[in-house]
Design an enzyme around this catalytic site. Sequence first.
Site, PDB file in Angstrom:
ATOM      1  N   GLU A 169       0.825  -1.209   0.000  1.00 29.00           N
ATOM      2  CA  GLU A 169       0.000   0.000   0.000  1.00 29.00           C
ATOM      3  C   GLU A 169       0.862   1.263   0.000  1.00 29.00           C
ATOM      4  OE1 GLU A 169      -4.006  -1.715   2.107  1.00 29.00           O
ATOM      5  OE2 GLU A 169      -2.673  -0.591   3.373  1.00 29.00           O
ATOM      6  N   GLU A 359      -5.574  -8.032  -1.424  1.00 24.16           N
ATOM      7  CA  GLU A 359      -6.219  -7.909  -0.104  1.00 24.16           C
ATOM      8  C   GLU A 359      -7.663  -7.519  -0.320  1.00 24.16           C
ATOM      9  OE1 GLU A 359      -4.588  -5.535   3.066  1.00 24.16           O
ATOM     10  OE2 GLU A 359      -2.532  -6.032   2.471  1.00 24.16           O
TER      11      GLU A 359
HETATM   12  C1  BG6 Z   1      -4.391  -3.143   4.898  1.00 22.40           C
HETATM   13  C2  BG6 Z   1      -3.040  -3.647   5.352  1.00 22.40           C
HETATM   14  O1  BG6 Z   1      -4.402  -1.761   5.002  1.00 22.40           O
HETATM   15  O2  BG6 Z   1      -5.510  -3.496   5.598  1.00 22.40           O
HETATM   16  C3  BG6 Z   1      -3.086  -4.861   6.277  1.00 22.40           C
HETATM   17  O3  BG6 Z   1      -2.210  -3.932   4.260  1.00 22.40           O
HETATM   18  C4  BG6 Z   1      -4.230  -4.685   7.236  1.00 22.40           C
HETATM   19  O4  BG6 Z   1      -1.860  -4.980   6.909  1.00 22.40           O
HETATM   20  C5  BG6 Z   1      -5.519  -4.653   6.429  1.00 22.40           C
HETATM   21  O5  BG6 Z   1      -4.289  -5.663   8.225  1.00 22.40           O
HETATM   22  C6  BG6 Z   1      -6.757  -4.575   7.289  1.00 22.40           C
HETATM   23  O6  BG6 Z   1      -6.641  -3.521   8.178  1.00 22.40           O
HETATM   24  P1  BG6 Z   1      -6.841  -3.690   9.731  1.00 22.40           P
HETATM   25  O7  BG6 Z   1      -6.477  -2.391  10.298  1.00 22.40           O
HETATM   26  O8  BG6 Z   1      -8.275  -4.048   9.896  1.00 22.40           O
HETATM   27  O9  BG6 Z   1      -5.939  -4.789  10.152  1.00 22.40           O
END
Ligand code: BG6
Length: 460
Positions: A169, A359
């Site tokens: 990101e 993701e």
């Molecule tokens: C993304 C990141 O922003 O979102 C991850 O690359 C992160 O590392 C994921 O875990 C979900 O966000 P969060 O804050 O719910 O863990």
Amino acid sequence: MFPKNFLWGGAIAANQAEGAYDEDGKGLSIQDVMPRGIQTPPTERPTEDNLKLHGIDFYHRYREDIALFAEMGFKVFRFSVAWSRIFPRGDEDRPNEAGLRFYDNVIAECEKHGIEPMITLSHYETPLVLAREYGGWTNRRLVGFFENYARTLMTRWRGRVRYWLTFNEINSIAHQPFLSGGIPRPIEELSLGELYQAIHHEYVASAAVTKIAHEIDPDNKVGCMILAVPRYPLTPSPEDVREAQWRSQLDIAFGDLHVRGEYPGVLRRYLADNGVSIEFADGDAELLRHTVDFVSFSYYMSVCETASGGQRGEGNLIGGVVNPTLRASEWGWQIDPKGLRYALNEFWDRWQIPLFIVENGLGARDELIDGTVEDDYRIAYLNDHLVQVGEAIADGVTVLGYTSWGCIDLVSASTAQMSKRYGFIYVDRNDDGSGSLKRYRKKSFDWYKEVIASNGGNLS
Ligand code: BG6
């Protein structure tokens, strides 16, 4: 609708899963001093209330976990290498052999199950020394350290690892300079010039590593990784439409640079209007021309933008104005499956190179009852997003694969909670650190297994 060779799988990051924060010679990373994620400033040294120090103990349980991924039929497993396991300070010449051996074993385990490994080189885990002694990515010297680190991994795993992502990101650095760029100062204390110089160093490092990857093995496929948050105008007023366009252009500039190899006009103008001129070292412009093979991105939510200052809500690190037509997760992330089709089409039309969703997922509280979790809400979220991926593929977009985030429960990046769960596999660990760490299959485990087996045929 999904191509035959579509890479289905899941994703994790070292700092959120491995634990073993000081074992086998590992140095500290910035995450070891972030017990509350981005909610509070970092601590001086690691404190035991930081769940990431022990994570979900993937470091010792990776065999069991990868076997569970294989049971779901994963074709690809995205994980990050903890830079400070390989170079404990970050600035050494020679790597820590024990750190490398751990990932040798993880890769071997993937191979045993026919799973393609995909490695993120830097996932919010800059070595702490590089942050505190060097000032993180504001310091040009990190480019060389990063090259050395990447070359070490790519040489060691030549022919065994083909998919590489440079910075997780990468655009989040403009909003979270410590988390994303290891810059040990609050954003309010950084000038735009310092911030964008640090960003320039990351661009150059990313391009240099892309070059190295292709030199080491022409079969290597390197992707940039951007945080995708479609920005819709809050109203049809031309001012709002322009505001939304401009803000997304600034985000997407991070992808433009990786795909086109030069600063886009909108970014050049933004910097010039703010009196910022980026220092290019000799050779930088040529290096930037080493462009990526594909664009990967995370997608959780969309936002709105308005020129008249609306209410800015919670969100995945970069936030935006609340969209009144959407509902949100318990953490305020607005759920918008169609936004994923929108992002895929936008990126494809713009860049015309393959895309990879690395993701996506729903952070939710789960209740373990009789050894399982009835997580219909997660199934619904993932189903609806994957339906939109199918639509985008039908629109003509080339999508290489999909790795759902936190395929096994892990510690949240933004809040450092365990209770914000994403996985198909429940891990018995609680926010107070208690729990057996035992793994349980959730209802979504069987559902995802069927998605993969039917190549998306069971989506509705
Ligand atoms: C993304 C990141 O922003 O979102 C991850 O690359 C992160 O590392 C994921 O875990 C979900 O966000 P969060 O804050 O719910 O863990």
